[in-house]
Design an enzyme around this catalytic site. Structure first.
Site, PDB file in Angstrom:
ATOM      1  N   LYS A  22       0.834  -1.218   0.000  1.00  0.00           N
ATOM      2  CA  LYS A  22       0.000   0.000   0.000  1.00  0.00           C
ATOM      3  C   LYS A  22       0.862   1.259   0.000  1.00  0.00           C
ATOM      4  O   LYS A  22       0.662   2.163  -0.814  1.00  0.00           O
ATOM      5  CB  LYS A  22      -0.912  -0.003   1.230  1.00  0.00           C
ATOM      6  N   ASN A  23       1.807   1.322   0.932  1.00  0.00           N
ATOM      7  CA  ASN A  23       2.549   2.574   1.088  1.00  0.00           C
ATOM      8  C   ASN A  23       3.492   2.865  -0.071  1.00  0.00           C
ATOM      9  O   ASN A  23       3.900   4.009  -0.261  1.00  0.00           O
ATOM     10  CB  ASN A  23       3.296   2.602   2.428  1.00  0.00           C
ATOM     11  N   CYS A 117      -5.243   8.274   8.790  1.00  0.00           N
ATOM     12  CA  CYS A 117      -5.537   7.744  10.119  1.00  0.00           C
ATOM     13  C   CYS A 117      -5.277   8.773  11.202  1.00  0.00           C
ATOM     14  O   CYS A 117      -4.279   9.494  11.167  1.00  0.00           O
ATOM     15  CB  CYS A 117      -4.672   6.517  10.399  1.00  0.00           C
ATOM     16  N   ARG A 122      -0.030  14.971  12.937  1.00  0.00           N
ATOM     17  CA  ARG A 122       0.755  14.538  11.765  1.00  0.00           C
ATOM     18  C   ARG A 122       1.136  15.760  10.928  1.00  0.00           C
ATOM     19  O   ARG A 122       0.569  16.007   9.863  1.00  0.00           O
ATOM     20  CB  ARG A 122      -0.029  13.490  10.959  1.00  0.00           C
ATOM     21  N   ASP A 305       3.431   0.650  12.282  1.00  0.00           N
ATOM     22  CA  ASP A 305       2.209   0.113  11.674  1.00  0.00           C
ATOM     23  C   ASP A 305       1.889  -1.313  12.147  1.00  0.00           C
ATOM     24  O   ASP A 305       0.786  -1.805  11.911  1.00  0.00           O
ATOM     25  CB  ASP A 305       2.332   0.115  10.140  1.00  0.00           C
ATOM     26  N   ARG A 397      -9.280   0.692   3.406  1.00  0.00           N
ATOM     27  CA  ARG A 397      -8.275   1.618   2.856  1.00  0.00           C
ATOM     28  C   ARG A 397      -6.964   0.902   2.565  1.00  0.00           C
ATOM     29  O   ARG A 397      -6.181   1.357   1.732  1.00  0.00           O
ATOM     30  CB  ARG A 397      -8.000   2.760   3.854  1.00  0.00           C
TER      31      ARG A 397
HETATM   32  C1  UD1 Z   1       4.058   6.894   6.727  1.00  0.00           C
HETATM   33  C2  UD1 Z   1       3.140   5.733   6.429  1.00  0.00           C
HETATM   34  C3  UD1 Z   1       2.489   5.239   7.714  1.00  0.00           C
HETATM   35  C4  UD1 Z   1       3.536   4.932   8.772  1.00  0.00           C
HETATM   36  C5  UD1 Z   1       4.508   6.089   8.944  1.00  0.00           C
HETATM   37  C6  UD1 Z   1       5.681   5.744   9.847  1.00  0.00           C
HETATM   38  C7  UD1 Z   1       2.406   6.191   4.188  1.00  0.00           C
HETATM   39  C8  UD1 Z   1       1.312   6.659   3.306  1.00  0.00           C
HETATM   40  N1  UD1 Z   1       2.127   6.174   5.500  1.00  0.00           N
HETATM   41  O1  UD1 Z   1       3.247   7.946   7.248  1.00  0.00           O
HETATM   42  O2  UD1 Z   1       1.743   4.070   7.410  1.00  0.00           O
HETATM   43  O3  UD1 Z   1       2.903   4.693  10.008  1.00  0.00           O
HETATM   44  O4  UD1 Z   1       5.051   6.481   7.669  1.00  0.00           O
HETATM   45  O5  UD1 Z   1       6.364   4.632   9.359  1.00  0.00           O
HETATM   46  O6  UD1 Z   1       3.469   5.812   3.743  1.00  0.00           O
HETATM   47  N2  UD1 Z   1       6.737  14.225  11.159  1.00  0.00           N
HETATM   48  C9  UD1 Z   1       6.989  15.564  11.462  1.00  0.00           C
HETATM   49  N3  UD1 Z   1       6.957  16.472  10.432  1.00  0.00           N
HETATM   50  C10 UD1 Z   1       6.734  16.107   9.138  1.00  0.00           C
HETATM   51  C11 UD1 Z   1       6.490  14.741   8.852  1.00  0.00           C
HETATM   52  C12 UD1 Z   1       6.500  13.835   9.884  1.00  0.00           C
HETATM   53  O7  UD1 Z   1       7.212  15.925  12.615  1.00  0.00           O
HETATM   54  O8  UD1 Z   1       6.742  16.964   8.272  1.00  0.00           O
HETATM   55  C13 UD1 Z   1       6.762  13.230  12.247  1.00  0.00           C
HETATM   56  C14 UD1 Z   1       5.400  12.545  12.444  1.00  0.00           C
HETATM   57  O9  UD1 Z   1       4.564  13.278  13.276  1.00  0.00           O
HETATM   58  C15 UD1 Z   1       5.827  11.223  13.028  1.00  0.00           C
HETATM   59  C16 UD1 Z   1       7.179  10.928  12.360  1.00  0.00           C
HETATM   60  O10 UD1 Z   1       7.629  12.178  11.849  1.00  0.00           O
HETATM   61  O11 UD1 Z   1       6.068  11.369  14.412  1.00  0.00           O
HETATM   62  C17 UD1 Z   1       7.106   9.946  11.219  1.00  0.00           C
HETATM   63  O12 UD1 Z   1       6.098  10.333  10.314  1.00  0.00           O
HETATM   64  P1  UD1 Z   1       6.164   9.982   8.761  1.00  0.00           P
HETATM   65  O13 UD1 Z   1       7.236   8.972   8.522  1.00  0.00           O
HETATM   66  O14 UD1 Z   1       6.195  11.246   7.996  1.00  0.00           O
HETATM   67  O15 UD1 Z   1       4.764   9.314   8.564  1.00  0.00           O
HETATM   68  P2  UD1 Z   1       3.812   9.418   7.316  1.00  0.00           P
HETATM   69  O16 UD1 Z   1       4.622   9.682   6.075  1.00  0.00           O
HETATM   70  O17 UD1 Z   1       2.661  10.300   7.629  1.00  0.00           O
END
Ligand code: UD1
Length: 428
Positions: A22-23, A117, A122, A305, A397
């Site tokens: 998915k990701n 989610c 986020r 996850d 999803r």
């Molecule tokens: C992606 C995955 C999700 C998984 C997560 C962590 C997808 C579509 N989703 O989510 O399934 O749980 O990686 O492996 O691929 N953060 C910040 N600022 C930012 C971005 C992130 O502070 O601009 C923080 C987030 O709050 C979190 C951490 O970084 O604590 C990791 O988040 P991130 O790896 O970005 O998660 P997603 O890309 O949203």
């Protein structure tokens, strides 16, 4: 409104085929809008709602998208719009990849803020920081990200946190930036590597994906390609945890065992027998497992996850298990539901302390998010009696054919209309 009904306590036997990740799919499909010449033929596409949403979004942008079974053919040559908005865009997390992809293609992007989610705050500050370093002017206006650049210019970017989304988004935009972009403190997840491989096959010049530093040398155009998405390591982990919890013996097929190492290691520590083959894993469990401790962390650490899913297994294992959730601060909500089944858990900040119980009992549950929904299915499969899960649109999803795959393993699980809705329909 549908719901899933499970009659639990059956061991699981047989084999299950894992779908495409998915990701990876939800990043590769937006990346296909960067291809101005020819078609992208993308294979091993999972049959999930997040993919359906992206297909609709790409069509709205003007792409021609054809789906034949698990293959998606995307022709983006005639896309004219750089505006992605509407329900589908803000109902999913990965729509944020359209910011990087549309910026690369048009130097402009207007994309509704993402949803997804509800597992904590986020933010997308790291996406914005990285894109600004490439010369992009970004504002948040009326619930949309409005991004524009005269030109994209390569630079060095050190991310403050390791973020999958920010790494991929900035990598997408940097493909068309003049000169060289260096990304440091990046995510190393298999889907980051998969997206880089897809972009390179289209003609991008990305080196180092899968390590701490990614180097991107800008190119002028990308052309069509044929690509096959990697297997979903989170879906695979879900079935592995289910077999461990329910007992039985199952061959998990179409996987890359290396991507599952942190999960496999924990299962072995808990007492599960695992045999690894080239592209499959056999998992055998016939006794009550031992409790363990986990701390979630970016790849190759234990994936956040899978945290909710192993939480169910810990709930029925011997002794005390502790989960430390270091990625998302609000990812324990599912325990409020599981407590109704007899789970004994105490939440202390970012830690969950679980005292294993010998049995769970079926009841009515509400899926609070995608992985929580999968965790509740496993809890239902373990529990005595009937479990009913509502809000299953979260599960759809990200999990293709989940009831069918579990049914083939011997589970008693089916989907039905929510009875409240049925009664309502009868009245009107
Ligand atoms: C992606 C995955 C999700 C998984 C997560 C962590 C997808 C579509 N989703 O989510 O399934 O749980 O990686 O492996 O691929 N953060 C910040 N600022 C930012 C971005 C992130 O502070 O601009 C923080 C987030 O709050 C979190 C951490 O970084 O604590 C990791 O988040 P991130 O790896 O970005 O998660 P997603 O890309 O949203």
């Amino acid at each position: 409104m549908e719901k899933i009904i499970i009659n639990g306590s059956n061991p699981l036997y047989g084999s299950v085929e894992i779908s495409g990740a998915k990701n990876a799919a939800v990043a590769i499909i937006p990346a296909a809008v960067m291809c101005g010449f020819g078609k992208c033929v993308i294979d091993n596409i999972p049959d999930i709602e997040d993919v359906n949403k992206l297909v609709r979004i790409l069509r709205d942008l003007g792409a021609r998208v054809t789906r034949i079974k698990n293959t998606l053919i995307v022709d983006s040559s005639n896309i004219k719009s750089y505006i992605a908005n509407g329900e589908d865009v803000h109902n999913m997390r990965a729509s944020y990849y359209l910011i990087g992809a549309l910026l690369a293609r048009f130097k402009k992007a207007v994309v509704d803020l993402p949803g997804g989610c509800s597992i904590g705050d986020r933010p997308i500050d790291q996406h914005i920081k990285g894109l600004e370093k490439l010369g992009v002017n970004i504002k948040i206006q009326h619930g949309s990200v409005v991004a524009e650049a005269d030109k994209l210019v390569g630079d060095s970017i050190f991310f403050d946190v390791v973020s999958v989304g920010a790494t991929i988004n900035v990598m997408l935009a940097a493909c068309f930036a003049e000169g060289v972009t260096i990304l440091e403190n990046v995510a190393k997840e298999p889907h980051v590597v998969d997206v880089a491989n897809f972009l390179n096959l289209m003609g991008a010049n990305i080196k180092g994906a899968g390590t701490d530093i990614i180097k991107i040398t800008g190119v002028k155009k990308l052309k069509g390609c044929n690509y096959s998405i990697i297997p979903d390591q989170i879906e695979a982990s879900t079935y592995m945890m289910a077999v461990a919890a329910c007992k039985g013996e199952v061959l998990i097929k179409n996987i890359i065992p290396k991507h599952l190492e942190s999960v496999t290691a924990k299962l072995i520590e808990m007492g599960v027998t695992i045999c690894e083959y080239d592209d499959s894993i056999k998992i055998k469990s016939n006794e009550r497992l031992r409790g363990v401790n986990i701390k979630t962390s970016p790849y190759p650490g234990f994936p956040t996850d899978v945290q909710q899913i192993i939480g169910v297994l810990m709930s029925v294992s011997q002794g005390t298990s502790i989960i430390s959730e270091s990625i998302f601060e609000n990812r324990f909500k599912y325990f409020d539901e599981l407590k109704k089944m007899g789970v004994d858990v105490k939440i202390e900040g970012r830690a969950a302390i679980i005292n294993g119980v010998s049995r769970l009992t079926g009841c009515k549950l509400k899926a609070t998010d995608l992985r929580a929904g999968a965790a509740m299915i496993i809890a239902g499969l373990v529990a005595e009696g009937e479990t009913e899960i509502t809000s299953i649109e979260h599960i759809d999803r990200g999990y293709p054919d989940i009831e069918e795959k579990f049914r083939q393993l011997g589970a008693n699980i089916y989907r039905t209309l929510n009875s409240d809705i049925k009664e309502f329909k009868n009245i009107i």
